[in-house]
Structure formats: structure tokens, C-alpha cells
Design a protein around this motif. Structure first.
Motif, PDB file in Angstrom:
ATOM      1  N   SER A 288     -31.505  68.825  -3.828  1.00 11.14           N
ATOM      2  CA  SER A 288     -31.879  70.235  -3.922  1.00 11.14           C
ATOM      3  C   SER A 288     -31.268  71.029  -2.778  1.00 11.14           C
ATOM      4  CB  SER A 288     -33.403  70.390  -3.888  1.00 11.14           C
ATOM      5  OG  SER A 288     -33.998  69.782  -5.004  1.00 11.14           O
ATOM      6  N   ALA A 289     -31.107  70.385  -1.627  1.00 13.10           N
ATOM      7  CA  ALA A 289     -30.525  71.071  -0.475  1.00 13.10           C
ATOM      8  C   ALA A 289     -29.115  71.548  -0.772  1.00 13.10           C
ATOM      9  CB  ALA A 289     -30.526  70.140   0.739  1.00 13.10           C
ATOM     10  N   VAL A 290     -28.342  70.736  -1.480  1.00  8.64           N
ATOM     11  CA  VAL A 290     -26.968  71.105  -1.810  1.00  8.64           C
ATOM     12  C   VAL A 290     -26.965  72.271  -2.793  1.00  8.64           C
ATOM     13  CG1 VAL A 290     -24.773  70.280  -2.724  1.00  8.64           C
ATOM     14  CG2 VAL A 290     -26.228  68.734  -1.401  1.00  8.64           C
ATOM     15  N   ALA A 291     -27.807  72.177  -3.819  1.00 10.01           N
ATOM     16  CA  ALA A 291     -27.907  73.269  -4.796  1.00 10.01           C
ATOM     17  C   ALA A 291     -28.428  74.543  -4.136  1.00 10.01           C
ATOM     18  CB  ALA A 291     -28.818  72.851  -5.950  1.00 10.01           C
ATOM     19  N   SER A 292     -29.354  74.398  -3.192  1.00  8.13           N
ATOM     20  CA  SER A 292     -29.904  75.566  -2.498  1.00  8.13           C
ATOM     21  C   SER A 292     -28.844  76.267  -1.674  1.00  8.13           C
ATOM     22  CB  SER A 292     -31.070  75.138  -1.594  1.00  8.13           C
ATOM     23  OG  SER A 292     -32.150  74.657  -2.358  1.00  8.13           O
ATOM     24  N   ALA A 293     -28.009  75.498  -0.993  1.00 12.05           N
ATOM     25  CA  ALA A 293     -26.947  76.101  -0.194  1.00 12.05           C
ATOM     26  C   ALA A 293     -25.984  76.870  -1.083  1.00 12.05           C
ATOM     27  CB  ALA A 293     -26.209  75.025   0.590  1.00 12.05           C
ATOM     28  N   ARG A 294     -25.685  76.307  -2.247  1.00 13.51           N
ATOM     29  CA  ARG A 294     -24.785  76.982  -3.193  1.00 13.51           C
ATOM     30  C   ARG A 294     -25.398  78.290  -3.674  1.00 13.51           C
ATOM     31  NH1 ARG A 294     -23.853  77.644  -8.554  1.00 13.51           N
ATOM     32  NH2 ARG A 294     -21.687  77.413  -9.310  1.00 13.51           N
ATOM     33  N   ALA A 295     -26.679  78.247  -4.060  1.00 14.81           N
ATOM     34  CA  ALA A 295     -27.352  79.447  -4.549  1.00 14.81           C
ATOM     35  C   ALA A 295     -27.487  80.488  -3.444  1.00 14.81           C
ATOM     36  CB  ALA A 295     -28.727  79.078  -5.112  1.00 14.81           C
ATOM     37  N   ALA A 296     -27.757  80.043  -2.217  1.00 15.63           N
ATOM     38  CA  ALA A 296     -27.891  80.964  -1.095  1.00 15.63           C
ATOM     39  C   ALA A 296     -26.577  81.682  -0.818  1.00 15.63           C
ATOM     40  CB  ALA A 296     -28.361  80.217   0.146  1.00 15.63           C
ATOM     41  N   TYR A 297     -25.473  80.967  -0.952  1.00 17.15           N
ATOM     42  CA  TYR A 297     -24.160  81.570  -0.731  1.00 17.15           C
ATOM     43  C   TYR A 297     -23.907  82.669  -1.765  1.00 17.15           C
ATOM     44  CZ  TYR A 297     -19.181  81.780   0.470  1.00 17.15           C
ATOM     45  OH  TYR A 297     -17.937  82.191   0.870  1.00 17.15           O
ATOM     46  N   ILE A 298     -24.278  82.412  -3.012  1.00 13.06           N
ATOM     47  CA  ILE A 298     -24.148  83.438  -4.051  1.00 13.06           C
ATOM     48  C   ILE A 298     -25.006  84.652  -3.698  1.00 13.06           C
ATOM     49  CG2 ILE A 298     -24.718  83.982  -6.459  1.00 13.06           C
ATOM     50  CD1 ILE A 298     -23.987  81.047  -7.108  1.00 13.06           C
ATOM     51  N   GLY A 299     -26.213  84.406  -3.177  1.00 11.76           N
ATOM     52  CA  GLY A 299     -27.147  85.486  -2.868  1.00 11.76           C
ATOM     53  C   GLY A 299     -26.830  86.265  -1.617  1.00 11.76           C
ATOM     54  N   GLY A 300     -25.814  85.848  -0.851  1.00 10.17           N
ATOM     55  CA  GLY A 300     -25.409  86.649   0.301  1.00 10.17           C
ATOM     56  C   GLY A 300     -25.353  85.941   1.628  1.00 10.17           C
ATOM     57  N   PHE A 301     -25.732  84.653   1.693  1.00 10.35           N
ATOM     58  CA  PHE A 301     -25.617  83.914   2.951  1.00 10.35           C
ATOM     59  C   PHE A 301     -24.151  83.616   3.235  1.00 10.35           C
ATOM     60  CE2 PHE A 301     -30.014  83.912   2.936  1.00 10.35           C
ATOM     61  CZ  PHE A 301     -30.538  83.261   4.043  1.00 10.35           C
TER      62      PHE A 301
END
Length: 442
Positions: free
Chosen positions: A174-187
Motif C-alpha cells: 500500500s505504501a508504494v500505491a500511496s506514494a503514486r497516488a500522492a504524486y498525482i495529488g500534488g506531492f
């Protein structure tokens, strides 16, 4: 465009058992009844946004495409299903040859969505579509929840840097998927190397308090880090006394010190004091990074502080209080056979209360006001009105079982920035409220 731009997909295992047993038992019963091949349309959507949220963010589309491509049953899986008596012989025969051969349309990754938005539309035979339900929902519900939290934090940060650092607060995958989603969201960056490797997201990281405690003095720890990583590194200054640590950091690294990190205390007060001290010491270019259980509200509260970047962990990877966006996957239309010429008939759940749904194969478009700002999410099943023809939201993702819409992660990130900018200003408010756009059915 090289393969790294699209994410490393080599060695991805089959996703076929990322499902619920009743998907397979429905296929078994439909095969026996002769209805498994009926042409069907399923849609993924949410009936409501999480409480207080003004908009949702579509994330996970790229991972869904990977999952669909890799959804097949190998011999070991089939043996498991046989040994556990999950399904009968004819169903095992069907599954042994399973490959999705239908079409998928959806909102492009990074787009925003609202209640009722047909985020994903899956078309094919009933059997091949229904098998994908659980894996599609598990990806979209997780990734879209994280991306929505990230988007709110990005809006609150107002252009300051954002570091995703939640790997130790969630499941390792989930950590890997979370980092990917966070990058899309603006991180901007992640601390998770697996995410950097798989999705080409910029990675960052320097040291923790343990590194300072390892050495005989804070000066020794700073000297070791600077000698290894250079003067542009980020030194953690709150292990002991912050004021003394900042002074020591500049003495060791010089005024070229890259940044200091503050991980505890009254961040607003401490950041102001550290900025003043750094400037007095001549380190006017040294940045300040703050961490410590931040969420969008904490980030917003630090808007007046001299902070250059925020590191966010727990609240981000748990969706900042909303770890799922409650998307569902419903059959909305079906034919009486597998013949492409057979008419699709709208179908819908008619139960009482909030769980009813609207039948029919849907299109979606976003209507703009005279200033070019979004004013409504318009959804329909008939002809698309001429004035909305150029504003349609669904794009083709899979055609006849083949993925046709892979794109770099950066494209989804840029799309989200543009989509968010096209919403009314009230979308950026952190106070609780209704969706910023109404959903209109025509």
C-alpha cells in the motif's frame, strides 16, 4: 518515451485471485444458466463523497490497467480452486482460458469526480466483466482516497514542497500505491524507494534521530552526515536543543547548508525562531522542513510560518480520515445475448434508501460557466447535447482487451493541477461542505 516513464511492470504476478469468491460462483451459475455471455455494462462510481469533501480525485487508473492485463488463472490457482471446491469443472475450464476481451472507458487519471460520476465503465460479457469487480474497486477506492487527501494538502501548502513519507505507517505494498497516488495529488517527492523504482517518482531522505543518537555528540553526527552527503543535506535539529543544534549545524556545514528539519514542538513558533537564527548566522538560503503528524489542517495553520517544505506520513497514507471513497461497481445495462447488435437494456438496483442506482450506459461532461469555471457535472444516457460534446470526460482505456491509453505518471499529475484549477474557488476550502459541483442527470 521509455519504459521507466510508464512505470516498471515487469514481473507483475497474476491479479486473478484478488477477488471475492462470489464473483466466481456467479460465473458458475451464469454459465449453467446460459447467461454468462450476455453483453453487459458495469460502472464504477460513488454515491457520495466522504463527509465534508468538496471533490474527489481519480487515481489508480494506471494500476487498474496493469491489473486487467495480468488477470489470468495459472495452473496453481486453478488447482487451488479445484481442491477447495470453489467452482465446478466447467467453470474451471472457462477460467483457464480467461482473458478480458472487452472495452473499458473511464475518467483519465488525475481528473476530479463527483457523486454519480461514471469513473470507470467496463463492457464485455457478464462473466468477464464481473470477475474484475473486486480488484478494480480495491485499487480505485484506495488510490483515489489517498490522492484526494494529497490534493487537499497540496492546496493548503500553497506551492511549498511536499514530501510523502508514510511507508512505515501502512502495508508495504500500500505504501508504494500511496506514494503514486500522492504524486498525482500534488506531492513532489517520496521517501519510499520502491515507489521511486517502480514509478520513477523523485526520492529524498537523509537521517533520523537514531543517527544523531549513534554518535558521541550532535556535532559528530552532523559532521558525519555533511562529510558523506555534502553541505546541501538536510540536518535534523530537534534531537536535543533546537537552538544549539541550529548553531552547530551552520558551524559544521557553513552558510551553504541545504536545510534543517524540525520534527517536534510548536512548529509555528519554532519555525519562526529557527528562521531568525539562520538569517542571523548568515544562512539565509538554508530551508526549513517540518514534519510531525501533519495533515491538511496543520499545513494550513503553518501558512504564515517561514516553512519551505512539509513531510507528511500517517495522515496521508490513511486518507486523512477517509481511507476509502466508497466506490461501487454496478451492472447498469445488459443485452439478452452476446450479439453486439442486441439492444442494451438499462438495469438498476431499486432497493430503498441510499443504495439505489441509475441504470443505463452513461456519458459524463462538465459544464462551464461564462468565465470558464466548472459549474456542474452532467451525466446522461441518451445523445450528448451539442454544447457539451467537447466537454466529455470519459476516454477510451481498453479496446477489445488491449490497453490503448497508457501515459506517464507526470501526465496524470499535470492533469490534476489543471482540473483542480478549473473548479470554483470554494473547492479549496478545508471547512466542511457539500460537493463543489452539483451532479445533473439528463
Amino acid at each position: 518515451m521509455n519504459s521507466a516513464d510508464l512505470g516498471r511492470r515487469v514481473g507483475v504476478p497474476s491479479t486473478a485471485l484478488f477477488t471475492d469468491q462470489y464473483e466466481l460462483t456467479m460465473v458458475q451459475a451464469a454459465l449453467k444458466a446460459g447467461t454468462a455471455g450476455r453483453r453487459s455494462v458495469f460502472e464504477a462510481f460513488t454515491r457520495r463523497l466522504p463527509e465534508g469533501r468538496r471533490y474527489g480525485v481519480v487515481a489508480g487508473i494506471g494500476r487498474v490497467l496493469d491489473a486487467v492485463e495480468n488477470f489470468h488463472f495459472d495452473d496453481e490457482m486453478l488447482a487451488f480452486l479445484r481442491d477447495q471446491n470453489v467452482v465446478d469443472g466447467p467453470t474451471l475450464d472457462y477460467l483457464s482460458d480467461y482473458r478480458f476481451s472487452g472495452d473499458i472507458w473511464g475518467y483519465p487519471e488525475g481528473e476530479v469526480y463527483f457523486p454519480g460520476s461514471p469513473v470507470l465503465r467496463v463492457e464485455g460479457s457478464f462473466a468477464e466483466c464481473v470477475l474484475l469487480e473486486t480488484v478494480i474497486l480495491s485499487i480505485l477506492n484506495h488510490d483515489s482516497a489517498i490522492a484526494a487527501a494529497a490534493s487537499r494538502m497540496s492546496a493548503a501548502a500553497g506551492g511549498r514542497g511536499l514530501i510523502e513519507m508514510g511507508a512505515r505507517r501502512t502495508h508495504e505494498l500500500s505504501a508504494v500505491a500511496s506514494a503514486r497516488a500522492a504524486y498525482i495529488g500534488g506531492f513532489d517527492t517520496t521517501s519510499d524507494l520502491a515507489a521511486g523504482f517502480r514509478y520513477n517518482i523523485p526520492t529524498v531522505g537523509t537521517s533520523a534521530h537514531a543517527f544523531t543518537l549513534l554518535h558521541d555528540s550532535e556535532r559528530d553526527a552532523f559532521r558525519a552526515q555533511v562529510d558523506s552527503l555534502g553541505r546541501d543535506t538536510t540536518l535534523l535539529v530537534d534531537t536535543y536543543d533546537v537552538t544549539a543544534a541550529v548553531r552547530t549545524a551552520v558551524e559544521v556545514a557553513g552558510t551553504e547548508l541545504g536545510a534543517v528539519r524540525i520534527d517536534s514542538g510548536d512548529l509555528l513558533l519554532v519555525a519562526h525562531r529557527v528562521r531568525q537564527q539562520l538569517d542571523e548566522l548568515g544562512a539565509t538560503g538554508t530551508k526549513i522542513v517540518v514534519t510531525s503528524d501533519l495533515d491538511e489542517y496543520a499545513i494550513a495553520s503553518l501558512a504564515a510560518a517561514p516553512v519551505d517544505a512539509y513531510g507528511v506520513g500517517t495522515q496521508l497514507v490513511t486518507g486523512s480520515g477517509h481511507p476509502t471513497c466508497s466506490m461501487v461497481y454496478k451492472l447498469v445495462a445488459r443485452a439478452s445475448s452476446g450479439d453486439p447488435a442486441d439492444e442494451l437494456r438499462p438495469v438498476a438496483k431499486k432497493s430503498m434508501g441510499a443504495k439505489s442506482s441509475k441504470g443505463g450506459r452513461k456519458w459524463a461532461a462538465r459544464r462551464l460557466d461564462e468565465d470558464g469555471v466548472a459549474e456542474a457535472e452532467v451525466i446522461g444516457t441518451g445523445p450528448v447535447p451539442a454544447e457539451l460534446a467537447g466537454r466529455q470526460l470519459l476516454v477510451e482505456l481498453v479496446r477489445d482487451g488491449e490497453v490503448v491509453a497508457r501515459e506517464p505518471l507526470e501526465a496524470a499529475r499535470e492533469r490534476h493541477i489543471a482540473a483542480r484549477a478549473g473548479l470554483p474557488m470554494s473547492a479549496m476550502q478545508l471547512s466542511r461542505g457539500e460537493p463543489v459541483l452539483p451532479t445533473e442527470y439528463v
